[in-house]
Each structure stands twice: as C-alpha cells, then as structure tokens.
Scaffold this motif. Structure first.
Motif, PDB file in Angstrom:
ATOM      1  N   VAL A   1       1.816  -5.739  -7.073  1.00 18.47           N
ATOM      2  CA  VAL A   1       1.285  -4.649  -8.178  1.00 18.47           C
ATOM      3  C   VAL A   1      -0.311  -4.152  -7.872  1.00 18.47           C
ATOM      4  CG1 VAL A   1       0.573  -4.513 -10.599  1.00 18.47           C
ATOM      5  CG2 VAL A   1       2.682  -5.548 -10.046  1.00 18.47           C
ATOM      6  N   ARG A   2      -0.950  -4.991  -7.676  1.00 17.21           N
ATOM      7  CA  ARG A   2      -2.302  -4.581  -6.982  1.00 17.21           C
ATOM      8  C   ARG A   2      -2.580  -3.539  -5.911  1.00 17.21           C
ATOM      9  NH1 ARG A   2      -3.447 -10.479  -7.170  1.00 17.21           N
ATOM     10  NH2 ARG A   2      -3.427 -10.386  -4.736  1.00 17.21           N
ATOM     11  N   VAL A   3      -1.381  -3.729  -4.835  1.00 15.68           N
ATOM     12  CA  VAL A   3      -1.371  -2.704  -3.741  1.00 15.68           C
ATOM     13  C   VAL A   3      -0.758  -1.369  -4.427  1.00 15.68           C
ATOM     14  CG1 VAL A   3      -0.411  -2.368  -1.707  1.00 15.68           C
ATOM     15  CG2 VAL A   3      -1.186  -4.541  -2.106  1.00 15.68           C
ATOM     16  N   TYR A   4       0.346  -1.696  -5.139  1.00 18.70           N
ATOM     17  CA  TYR A   4       0.910  -0.465  -5.569  1.00 18.70           C
ATOM     18  C   TYR A   4       0.087   0.282  -6.767  1.00 18.70           C
ATOM     19  CZ  TYR A   4       4.696   2.305  -7.803  1.00 18.70           C
ATOM     20  OH  TYR A   4       5.653   3.566  -8.189  1.00 18.70           O
ATOM     21  N   SER A   5      -0.633  -0.393  -7.367  1.00 21.04           N
ATOM     22  CA  SER A   5      -1.511   0.218  -8.416  1.00 21.04           C
ATOM     23  C   SER A   5      -2.610   1.162  -7.672  1.00 21.04           C
ATOM     24  CB  SER A   5      -2.132  -0.724  -9.505  1.00 21.04           C
ATOM     25  OG  SER A   5      -1.241  -1.328 -10.121  1.00 21.04           O
ATOM     26  N   GLU A   6      -2.923   1.127  -6.399  1.00 18.18           N
ATOM     27  CA  GLU A   6      -3.965   1.704  -5.802  1.00 18.18           C
ATOM     28  C   GLU A   6      -3.331   3.177  -5.532  1.00 18.18           C
ATOM     29  OE1 GLU A   6      -4.812  -0.067  -2.009  1.00 18.18           O
ATOM     30  OE2 GLU A   6      -5.350  -1.943  -3.031  1.00 18.18           O
ATOM     31  N   TYR A   7      -1.815   3.449  -5.487  1.00 15.39           N
ATOM     32  CA  TYR A   7      -1.273   4.552  -5.321  1.00 15.39           C
ATOM     33  C   TYR A   7      -0.744   5.315  -6.584  1.00 15.39           C
ATOM     34  CZ  TYR A   7      -1.301   2.799  -0.559  1.00 15.39           C
ATOM     35  OH  TYR A   7      -1.694   2.408   0.644  1.00 15.39           O
ATOM     36  N   VAL A   8      -0.426   4.330  -7.634  1.00 12.06           N
ATOM     37  CA  VAL A   8       0.403   4.868  -8.758  1.00 12.06           C
ATOM     38  C   VAL A   8      -0.124   4.131  -9.930  1.00 12.06           C
ATOM     39  CG1 VAL A   8       2.780   5.220  -9.818  1.00 12.06           C
ATOM     40  CG2 VAL A   8       2.565   5.400  -7.516  1.00 12.06           C
TER      41      VAL A   8
ATOM     42  N   GLU B   1      14.519   2.234  -6.943  1.00 15.17           N
ATOM     43  CA  GLU B   1      13.931   3.176  -6.112  1.00 15.17           C
ATOM     44  C   GLU B   1      13.132   2.825  -5.113  1.00 15.17           C
ATOM     45  OE1 GLU B   1      12.169   5.728  -9.246  1.00 15.17           O
ATOM     46  OE2 GLU B   1      14.042   6.364  -9.994  1.00 15.17           O
ATOM     47  N   THR B   2      13.056   3.494  -4.067  1.00 21.23           N
ATOM     48  CA  THR B   2      12.382   3.113  -2.817  1.00 21.23           C
ATOM     49  C   THR B   2      11.240   4.119  -2.724  1.00 21.23           C
ATOM     50  OG1 THR B   2      14.237   2.290  -1.585  1.00 21.23           O
ATOM     51  CG2 THR B   2      12.130   2.754  -0.543  1.00 21.23           C
ATOM     52  N   GLU B   3      10.005   3.804  -2.590  1.00 22.29           N
ATOM     53  CA  GLU B   3       8.708   4.614  -2.518  1.00 22.29           C
ATOM     54  C   GLU B   3       7.837   4.077  -1.548  1.00 22.29           C
ATOM     55  OE1 GLU B   3       6.299   4.648  -5.963  1.00 22.29           O
ATOM     56  OE2 GLU B   3       8.081   5.184  -7.492  1.00 22.29           O
ATOM     57  N   ARG B   4       7.372   5.184  -0.518  1.00 25.96           N
ATOM     58  CA  ARG B   4       6.633   4.835   0.715  1.00 25.96           C
ATOM     59  C   ARG B   4       5.165   5.242   0.072  1.00 25.96           C
ATOM     60  NH1 ARG B   4       6.688   2.161   5.207  1.00 25.96           N
ATOM     61  NH2 ARG B   4       5.508   2.966   6.614  1.00 25.96           N
ATOM     62  N   HIS B   5       4.199   4.455   0.305  1.00 26.87           N
ATOM     63  CA  HIS B   5       2.817   4.833  -0.002  1.00 26.87           C
ATOM     64  C   HIS B   5       1.953   4.063   1.132  1.00 26.87           C
ATOM     65  CE1 HIS B   5       3.609   6.556  -3.990  1.00 26.87           C
ATOM     66  NE2 HIS B   5       4.347   5.381  -3.916  1.00 26.87           N
ATOM     67  N   GLY B   6       1.243   4.868   1.935  1.00 25.20           N
ATOM     68  CA  GLY B   6       0.441   4.464   3.036  1.00 25.20           C
ATOM     69  C   GLY B   6       1.288   3.789   4.035  1.00 25.20           C
TER      70      GLY B   6
END
Length: 164
Positions: free
Chosen positions: A72-79, A148-153
């Motif tokens: 969540v910490r990493v994902y929250s940097e993007y969304v 759902e699959t999402e790619r960020h960085g």
C-alpha cells in the motif's frame, strides 16, 4: 463488530454503516458530555495513553496491518485512495496459496463497501504469482469483485476491487 468480522448477521433494525463513523459518533458524544460537565477529558486521558503506550511499545510490531503494508505504501505513491494491502507475495508462489495465507483479503471482501475502501493491493513479486487459470478464481473472489493489473514505475500491482 461481529457483523463485519464475525459470523453474526446485522440486525434487521440496524443501519449498516462504517464502523469508523459509529466509533466517531460515540467519541463525539463523550467529548460533548465532558464539556457540558466541565471535565478535562484530555487532561485525564493523556497520562493514560502515555502509560499504555510505553507499556505496549513494540508489542504489536509483528502483527500485519493492511493499512500500512509495504504494498500500500508503494502503490499510494502513484494512486490516491483508501486501500488495504496484502502481505508480501513470494516469488513463484501459487496465487491460490497466497490467498490461503492472506487473511486480510477475506476481511476486505466483507467490509470494503461499507468502509469505502477502493481496493486491496498485492505487489507482484519477481517472478510473479503463478496461476493455472484466472486470478479471480485463484483468489476465490465473489461477484462483483475482480482483479486488475496495474503497472507503475518498475512495480506491478494486482488490485482487487469491486467492479462497477
């Protein structure tokens, strides 16, 4: 609480709603009563909190928290949003095995709508989770939840969310 976490059903006369909002309403009522009677509630509670905090320091460090998981910490940097996260997935792990050991996903499925959660985040390991079919089936998701699959960085995330 048992209607969310336990095996009891919500009473027909009860109004479903966020546990957070129910607790907040009780806290506001207590603060209002203290104010009406000239009682310094904060003055009485702060020493108690300090005492319990020093006693319990580090006590819960090994208990996973779906709000503070690394995914969540990493994902929250993007969304932006209200997300829960899963424990770290292992490389080459079967998606169905991950689902068995990830207890927070079961809780998420029960309370996501009522608590206004936007999704459940699983950060894909390298190599990714394995499955012989769909991730929705491997995670045993009820309708209307989907993966759902999402790619960020450099990261790939699996997001379990309610469709529609």
């Amino acid at each position: 609480m048992n209607a969310y976490e336990g095996d009891k059903k919500l009473k027909a006369s009860a109004t479903p709603g966020s546990l957070q909002r129910h607790i907040e309403a009780v806290q506001l009522a207590v603060l209002d009563l203290a104010s009406q009677h000239g009682f310094d509630l904060y003055g009485a509670i702060i020493p108690l909190i300090e005492d319990k905090s020093s006693r319990d320091f580090g006590r819960f460090d090994h208990t996973p928290d779906p709000i503070t998981e690394a995914s969540v910490r990493v994902y929250s940097e993007y969304v932006q949003g209200r997300y829960w996260g899963g424990v770290a997935a292992k490389p080459f792990e079967e998606a169905s095995r991950y689902r068995e050991r990830e207890g927070h996903l079961t809780r998420f499925l029960k309370i996501a709508e009522v608590e206004g959660l936007d999704g459940f985040v699983v950060r894909q390991p390298d190599p990714p989770l394995q499955t012989n079919g769909s991730l929705t089936a491997a995670f045993q998701l009820p309708e209307p939840f989907v993966v759902e699959t999402e790619r960020h960085g450099a990261d790939t995330f699996l997001i379990v969310r309610k469709q529609g």
